[in-house]
Design a protein around this motif. Structure first.
Motif, PDB file in Angstrom:
ATOM      1  N   PHE A  66     -36.188   7.160  12.881  1.00 31.51           N
ATOM      2  CA  PHE A  66     -36.072   7.317  11.432  1.00 31.51           C
ATOM      3  C   PHE A  66     -35.227   6.186  10.836  1.00 31.51           C
ATOM      4  O   PHE A  66     -35.601   5.597   9.822  1.00 31.51           O
ATOM      5  N   LEU A  67     -34.109   5.885  11.471  1.00 32.19           N
ATOM      6  CA  LEU A  67     -33.257   4.780  10.987  1.00 32.19           C
ATOM      7  C   LEU A  67     -33.988   3.443  11.086  1.00 32.19           C
ATOM      8  O   LEU A  67     -33.895   2.607  10.185  1.00 32.19           O
ATOM      9  N   ALA A  68     -34.728   3.235  12.159  1.00 31.79           N
ATOM     10  CA  ALA A  68     -35.502   2.003  12.306  1.00 31.79           C
ATOM     11  C   ALA A  68     -36.575   1.914  11.227  1.00 31.79           C
ATOM     12  O   ALA A  68     -36.836   0.839  10.677  1.00 31.79           O
ATOM     13  N   GLY A  69     -37.193   3.039  10.898  1.00 30.18           N
ATOM     14  CA  GLY A  69     -38.185   3.062   9.824  1.00 30.18           C
ATOM     15  C   GLY A  69     -37.565   2.725   8.484  1.00 30.18           C
ATOM     16  O   GLY A  69     -38.165   2.013   7.668  1.00 30.18           O
ATOM     17  N   PRO A  87     -49.128   8.505   5.053  1.00 24.09           N
ATOM     18  CA  PRO A  87     -49.664   9.559   5.936  1.00 24.09           C
ATOM     19  C   PRO A  87     -48.965   9.578   7.299  1.00 24.09           C
ATOM     20  O   PRO A  87     -48.651  10.646   7.833  1.00 24.09           O
ATOM     21  N   GLY A  88     -48.703   8.404   7.856  1.00 27.61           N
ATOM     22  CA  GLY A  88     -47.995   8.343   9.131  1.00 27.61           C
ATOM     23  C   GLY A  88     -46.561   8.808   9.013  1.00 27.61           C
ATOM     24  O   GLY A  88     -46.051   9.526   9.873  1.00 27.61           O
ATOM     25  N   VAL A  89     -45.897   8.415   7.946  1.00 29.78           N
ATOM     26  CA  VAL A  89     -44.503   8.816   7.738  1.00 29.78           C
ATOM     27  C   VAL A  89     -44.408  10.334   7.629  1.00 29.78           C
ATOM     28  O   VAL A  89     -43.550  10.965   8.264  1.00 29.78           O
ATOM     29  N   MET A  93     -42.598  12.810  10.336  1.00 29.07           N
ATOM     30  CA  MET A  93     -41.527  13.689   9.871  1.00 29.07           C
ATOM     31  C   MET A  93     -41.821  15.148  10.234  1.00 29.07           C
ATOM     32  O   MET A  93     -40.912  15.893  10.608  1.00 29.07           O
ATOM     33  N   LEU A  94     -43.089  15.553  10.134  1.00 23.80           N
ATOM     34  CA  LEU A  94     -43.455  16.911  10.546  1.00 23.80           C
ATOM     35  C   LEU A  94     -43.197  17.121  12.036  1.00 23.80           C
ATOM     36  O   LEU A  94     -42.697  18.183  12.444  1.00 23.80           O
ATOM     37  N   VAL A  95     -43.531  16.126  12.839  1.00 25.24           N
ATOM     38  CA  VAL A  95     -43.261  16.210  14.284  1.00 25.24           C
ATOM     39  C   VAL A  95     -41.759  16.367  14.515  1.00 25.24           C
ATOM     40  O   VAL A  95     -41.325  17.199  15.324  1.00 25.24           O
ATOM     41  N   VAL A 131     -52.477  13.608  16.323  1.00 26.14           N
ATOM     42  CA  VAL A 131     -53.212  13.451  15.063  1.00 26.14           C
ATOM     43  C   VAL A 131     -52.584  12.356  14.211  1.00 26.14           C
ATOM     44  O   VAL A 131     -53.280  11.496  13.661  1.00 26.14           O
ATOM     45  N   THR A 132     -51.264  12.360  14.115  1.00 29.85           N
ATOM     46  CA  THR A 132     -50.578  11.351  13.310  1.00 29.85           C
ATOM     47  C   THR A 132     -50.775   9.962  13.884  1.00 29.85           C
ATOM     48  O   THR A 132     -50.998   9.002  13.138  1.00 29.85           O
ATOM     49  N   ALA A 133     -50.707   9.843  15.191  1.00 31.02           N
ATOM     50  CA  ALA A 133     -50.917   8.534  15.815  1.00 31.02           C
ATOM     51  C   ALA A 133     -52.337   8.038  15.568  1.00 31.02           C
ATOM     52  O   ALA A 133     -52.555   6.849  15.327  1.00 31.02           O
TER      53      ALA A 133
END
Length: 144
Positions: A66-69, A87-89, A93-95, A131-133
């Motif tokens: 998260f910090l790297a993002g 969509p990826g973010v 975050m859900l994961v 799914v996110t990946a």
């Protein structure tokens, strides 16, 4: 002798800091699902301990991702993409949120630390991650 330099108008693509760190929590959560399944089948407490360590490491590394993002976003690393990265973010975050709840479940003692809630949350996190990946991979990158 004259030398000609070749210039490209395509932006240089480089992996972001986010992309460097993302596989670590992903592997922790995948390993967590495996150790949860093994504990469910064997009831050997060692596997529940492995699960607790994996979910803890995954959540801690998820914070680093998260910090790297945030660093990538602030430095403009995501602006080079053709489509938004939201969509990826949102998926990642859900994961992370599911995994934080999973860490709380895995902090219990004995059988209830894994079966059934911990196992369901572990499988949900891995499914969301896959799914996110897939959605994130389908998003065109700059220069492609």
């Amino acid at each position: 002798m004259a030398t000609d330099t070749l210039k490209s108008n395509a932006p240089a693509t480089r992996p972001t800091i986010f992309e460097w760190f993302l596989p670590v929590p992903a592997m922790c959560f995948a390993g967590l699902l495996v150790t949860d399944i093994v504990y469910w089948r064997t009831a050997d407490m060692m596997w529940a301990d492995f699960s607790a360590w994996l979910v803890t490491a995954g959540v801690i590394m998820g914070l680093l991702v998260f910090l790297a993002g945030l660093i990538d976003w602030a430095s403009g690393g995501w602006r080079a993409a053709r489509r938004p990265a939201w969509p990826g973010v949102i998926g990642y975050m859900l994961v992370f949120i599911v995994s934080v709840f999973n860490a709380l479940i895995h902090s219990r003692d004995g059988w209830t630390s894994v079966v059934p809630t911990g196992l369901i949350l572990s499988a949900s996190a891995v499914l969301l991650l896959l799914v996110t990946a897939a959605v994130d991979r389908a998003r065109p990158r700059a220069g492609s």
